[in-house]
Design a protein around this motif. Structure first.
Motif, PDB file in Angstrom:
ATOM      1  N   ALA A   1     -45.146  27.889  -4.742  1.00 17.96           N
ATOM      2  CA  ALA A   1     -45.304  29.312  -5.131  1.00 17.96           C
ATOM      3  C   ALA A   1     -46.506  29.487  -6.368  1.00 17.96           C
ATOM      4  O   ALA A   1     -46.917  30.617  -6.263  1.00 17.96           O
ATOM      5  CB  ALA A   1     -44.082  29.749  -5.538  1.00 17.96           C
TER       6      ALA A   1
ATOM      7  N   ALA B   1     -50.025  31.029  -5.679  1.00 18.84           N
ATOM      8  CA  ALA B   1     -50.143  32.387  -4.799  1.00 18.84           C
ATOM      9  C   ALA B   1     -50.722  33.254  -5.748  1.00 18.84           C
ATOM     10  O   ALA B   1     -50.279  33.557  -7.015  1.00 18.84           O
ATOM     11  CB  ALA B   1     -48.885  32.793  -4.511  1.00 18.84           C
ATOM     12  N   MET B   2     -51.906  33.989  -5.567  1.00 20.14           N
ATOM     13  CA  MET B   2     -52.487  34.976  -6.479  1.00 20.14           C
ATOM     14  C   MET B   2     -52.418  36.378  -6.059  1.00 20.14           C
ATOM     15  O   MET B   2     -52.567  36.734  -5.115  1.00 20.14           O
ATOM     16  CB  MET B   2     -53.879  34.304  -6.390  1.00 20.14           C
ATOM     17  N   PRO B   3     -51.922  37.006  -7.048  1.00 23.50           N
ATOM     18  CA  PRO B   3     -52.041  38.538  -6.952  1.00 23.50           C
ATOM     19  C   PRO B   3     -53.321  39.125  -6.510  1.00 23.50           C
ATOM     20  O   PRO B   3     -54.512  38.502  -6.637  1.00 23.50           O
ATOM     21  CB  PRO B   3     -51.578  38.910  -8.455  1.00 23.50           C
ATOM     22  N   GLN B   4     -53.018  40.166  -5.851  1.00 25.45           N
ATOM     23  CA  GLN B   4     -54.476  40.668  -5.213  1.00 25.45           C
ATOM     24  C   GLN B   4     -55.509  40.947  -6.348  1.00 25.45           C
ATOM     25  O   GLN B   4     -56.588  40.757  -5.963  1.00 25.45           O
ATOM     26  CB  GLN B   4     -53.977  42.138  -4.506  1.00 25.45           C
ATOM     27  N   PHE B   5     -55.271  41.554  -7.467  1.00 26.97           N
ATOM     28  CA  PHE B   5     -56.423  41.739  -8.134  1.00 26.97           C
ATOM     29  C   PHE B   5     -56.868  40.360  -8.835  1.00 26.97           C
ATOM     30  O   PHE B   5     -58.272  40.525  -9.118  1.00 26.97           O
ATOM     31  CB  PHE B   5     -56.019  42.583  -9.470  1.00 26.97           C
TER      32      PHE B   5
ATOM     33  N   PHE C   1     -47.854  48.802 -12.339  1.00 24.61           N
ATOM     34  CA  PHE C   1     -48.350  48.714 -10.979  1.00 24.61           C
ATOM     35  C   PHE C   1     -47.755  47.570 -10.202  1.00 24.61           C
ATOM     36  O   PHE C   1     -47.286  47.565  -9.144  1.00 24.61           O
ATOM     37  CB  PHE C   1     -49.906  48.548 -10.597  1.00 24.61           C
ATOM     38  N   ILE C   2     -47.498  46.505 -11.142  1.00 27.18           N
ATOM     39  CA  ILE C   2     -46.801  45.276 -10.847  1.00 27.18           C
ATOM     40  C   ILE C   2     -45.415  45.558 -10.430  1.00 27.18           C
ATOM     41  O   ILE C   2     -44.854  45.147  -9.276  1.00 27.18           O
ATOM     42  CB  ILE C   2     -46.870  44.356 -11.704  1.00 27.18           C
TER      43      ILE C   2
ATOM     44  N   ARG D   1     -52.570  46.153  -5.658  1.00 27.62           N
ATOM     45  CA  ARG D   1     -53.379  45.402  -6.744  1.00 27.62           C
ATOM     46  C   ARG D   1     -52.756  44.064  -7.165  1.00 27.62           C
ATOM     47  O   ARG D   1     -53.180  43.045  -7.694  1.00 27.62           O
ATOM     48  CB  ARG D   1     -53.424  46.392  -7.987  1.00 27.62           C
ATOM     49  N   TYR D   2     -51.291  44.209  -6.897  1.00 28.43           N
ATOM     50  CA  TYR D   2     -50.639  42.730  -7.220  1.00 28.43           C
ATOM     51  C   TYR D   2     -49.996  42.183  -6.027  1.00 28.43           C
ATOM     52  O   TYR D   2     -50.500  41.283  -5.584  1.00 28.43           O
ATOM     53  CB  TYR D   2     -49.320  43.053  -8.160  1.00 28.43           C
ATOM     54  N   TYR D   3     -49.505  43.185  -5.106  1.00 25.76           N
ATOM     55  CA  TYR D   3     -48.632  42.166  -3.959  1.00 25.76           C
ATOM     56  C   TYR D   3     -49.681  42.158  -2.863  1.00 25.76           C
ATOM     57  O   TYR D   3     -50.595  42.826  -2.562  1.00 25.76           O
ATOM     58  CB  TYR D   3     -47.759  43.480  -3.276  1.00 25.76           C
ATOM     59  N   ASN D   4     -49.513  41.057  -2.228  1.00 24.65           N
ATOM     60  CA  ASN D   4     -50.068  40.488  -1.051  1.00 24.65           C
ATOM     61  C   ASN D   4     -49.150  39.439  -0.251  1.00 24.65           C
ATOM     62  O   ASN D   4     -48.021  39.259  -0.742  1.00 24.65           O
ATOM     63  CB  ASN D   4     -51.518  39.887  -1.217  1.00 24.65           C
TER      64      ASN D   4
ATOM     65  N   ASP E   1     -49.385  36.431   0.515  1.00 25.81           N
ATOM     66  CA  ASP E   1     -49.150  35.139  -0.277  1.00 25.81           C
ATOM     67  C   ASP E   1     -48.087  35.283  -1.411  1.00 25.81           C
ATOM     68  O   ASP E   1     -47.234  34.485  -1.868  1.00 25.81           O
ATOM     69  CB  ASP E   1     -50.514  34.736  -1.245  1.00 25.81           C
ATOM     70  N   ILE E   2     -48.322  36.368  -2.204  1.00 23.45           N
ATOM     71  CA  ILE E   2     -47.173  36.828  -3.309  1.00 23.45           C
ATOM     72  C   ILE E   2     -45.870  37.044  -2.755  1.00 23.45           C
ATOM     73  O   ILE E   2     -45.029  36.506  -3.393  1.00 23.45           O
ATOM     74  CB  ILE E   2     -47.689  37.936  -3.978  1.00 23.45           C
TER      75      ILE E   2
ATOM     76  N   ALA F   1     -44.266  33.740  -2.227  1.00 20.41           N
ATOM     77  CA  ALA F   1     -44.148  32.918  -3.394  1.00 20.41           C
ATOM     78  C   ALA F   1     -42.991  33.728  -4.343  1.00 20.41           C
ATOM     79  O   ALA F   1     -42.404  32.763  -5.142  1.00 20.41           O
ATOM     80  CB  ALA F   1     -45.335  32.847  -4.357  1.00 20.41           C
TER      81      ALA F   1
END
Lengths: 281, 281
Positions: free
Chosen positions: A269, A272-276, B62-63, B260-263, B265-266, B269
């Protein structure tokens, strides 16, 4: 700016401050390198600061230490020779020594007093310091990396302070290139790379400098770090001559030692990189 | 500069304080429910506090908002009817409304002034408040959940304060059972569940109360939260009548809106649990 009075410790990062209740000061000294202070806090156990910046607490540093050691060591197929640059408090060294594959660890710290103070006030981090596989070098870490034998290391862990003052050279191409030279083919480096929320530019600078130094693949991992600004921290790994490939998942899942934060699920885990971050990377 | 004393949020936690530099106070009022204050900070944008506890900043919320909305909405196979309990600043509502599957959102907040103040000082969170799918109810949230029609909701998001004072009832079996009754088969609930480092007992209590309320599966997710104690926060999800199963990964990977945070991959994870959490769970 640091605010400090008899009751509280605080670090000002120009954006937010952390206050920990301090019950008393256990140790204070000025070495040729820095000021080292140890406090007994009300609820975070003991706290070590270097030049008033918190580097270690009994309560939460296990996360940082485990994440500097185990992801890279389980990513490498067979890490035998390891160097830890900085990390004089020995918290990362203790984690590295849990790995049976590791045959030798060079613990390279410029300020011997950090280690001596840690031995006294954080004995739980230093209980493996007599392991015959560990060699302690107290010398300038940049000079060490200039003269270390080529292709003699499998893993280099940069457990350093932030890129300010002299430490900034530890985050630049020339130093990363010396590390590359010291690594065997397939060898890996990892260094702490700051907070994505507060200092994303430091992280992207580190990646850029590592790329200039000709590492083949770069990967950032993240983890909580309550006493660092924003409570969210990263480490950035890079590999010489190869991509990272799979980690040794079965070994990580059935490791013959205990951890409190790291496990195989966290390993999968943590990258995994956040979108920003993806957008900035 | 003001002191935001975060240690008040829990009787179990008197450990650390957060200081943010404030340039000036924008708004201050005492409602029948609480004190609402808005500050302009030096580096975190605007800050809203409720009874002096930070609940929102322009820079980092935002997170939290994304992680309260998207993991549960992409886990549910087809979320149409959603209720948000609390969350009057509308930051979570804005994220929920990004989902095309969602046909109706009940935004249930006991203190209308939170929403009105947010509309004025955090307009970026409220720009979708006129969406015809959103219904605003300003009433007691516990009463709402007692009288809401059985099996009328797909997802319930508990965007509440911490379990102190009256809010403690929002973390107990009776309330969770009323939520269960309101959910359709396969419906899901998510609620913020505190810091693993600071208040692990709150998290395990929430899981225990959810289990008593007969949810079929429970899962905790985690994310950074710079202005919360320790900077590390969790939300706990539970499902009625079914296990969670796979999330809609392809939809998450190709979602027609920005985050901005969620995707994806996240999403995969965020449910990995550190060893000490697995051990306590």
């Amino acid at each position: 700016m640091i605010l400090l009075d008899e009751e509280k410790f605080s670090e000002n990062t120009s954006v937010m401050r952390l206050y920990l209740e301090v019950s008393h000061k256990l140790h204070e000294e000025k070495t040729p390198h820095q000021d080292i202070t140890v406090y007994e806090t009300e609820t975070f156990g003991r706290l070590m600061t270097l030049n008033n910046i918190p580097v270690l607490t009994s309560r939460n540093s296990f996360i940082y230490n485990e994440m500097m050691a185990h992801p890279i060591l389980f990513n490498h197929p067979n890490p035998k020779d390891v160097a830890i640059v900085g990390g004089g408090n020995c918290g990362t060294l203790k984690e590295v020594l849990k790995h049976d594959t590791v045959k030798q660890v060079m613990q390279v710290e410029s300020d011997e007093r950090v280690t001596r103070v840690s031995e006294k006030y954080f004995p739980e981090l230093c209980e493996e310091n007599n392991d015959s596989r560990a060699t302690f070098l107290f010398e300038d870490v940049i000079t060490y990396m200039q003269k270390v034998e080529s292709e003699s290391l499998d893993v280099i862990i940069l457990d350093t302070t932030d890129p300010v003052g002299q430490a900034k050279y530890l985050f630049q191409e020339t130093f990363y290139r010396n590390c590359l030279n010291a690594l065997r083919e397939g060898g890996m480096i990892v260094g702490q790379s700051g907070s994505p929320l507060m200092t994303m530019a430091i992280l992207t600078d580190i990646c850029a400098e590592m790329r200039k130094a000709d590492y083949t693949e770069i990967q950032t991992i993240q983890f909580p770090a309550a006493t660092c600004p924003s409570g969210w921290w990263t480490a950035t790994m890079a590999r010489k001559g190869q991509k990272f490939g799979d980690f040794r998942e079965q070994m990580a899942r059935h490791k013959p030692f205990d951890t409190r934060y790291y496990n195989a699920d966290i390993h999968k885990a943590c990258s995994a990189m956040p979108q920003f971050m993806q957008d900035a990377y």
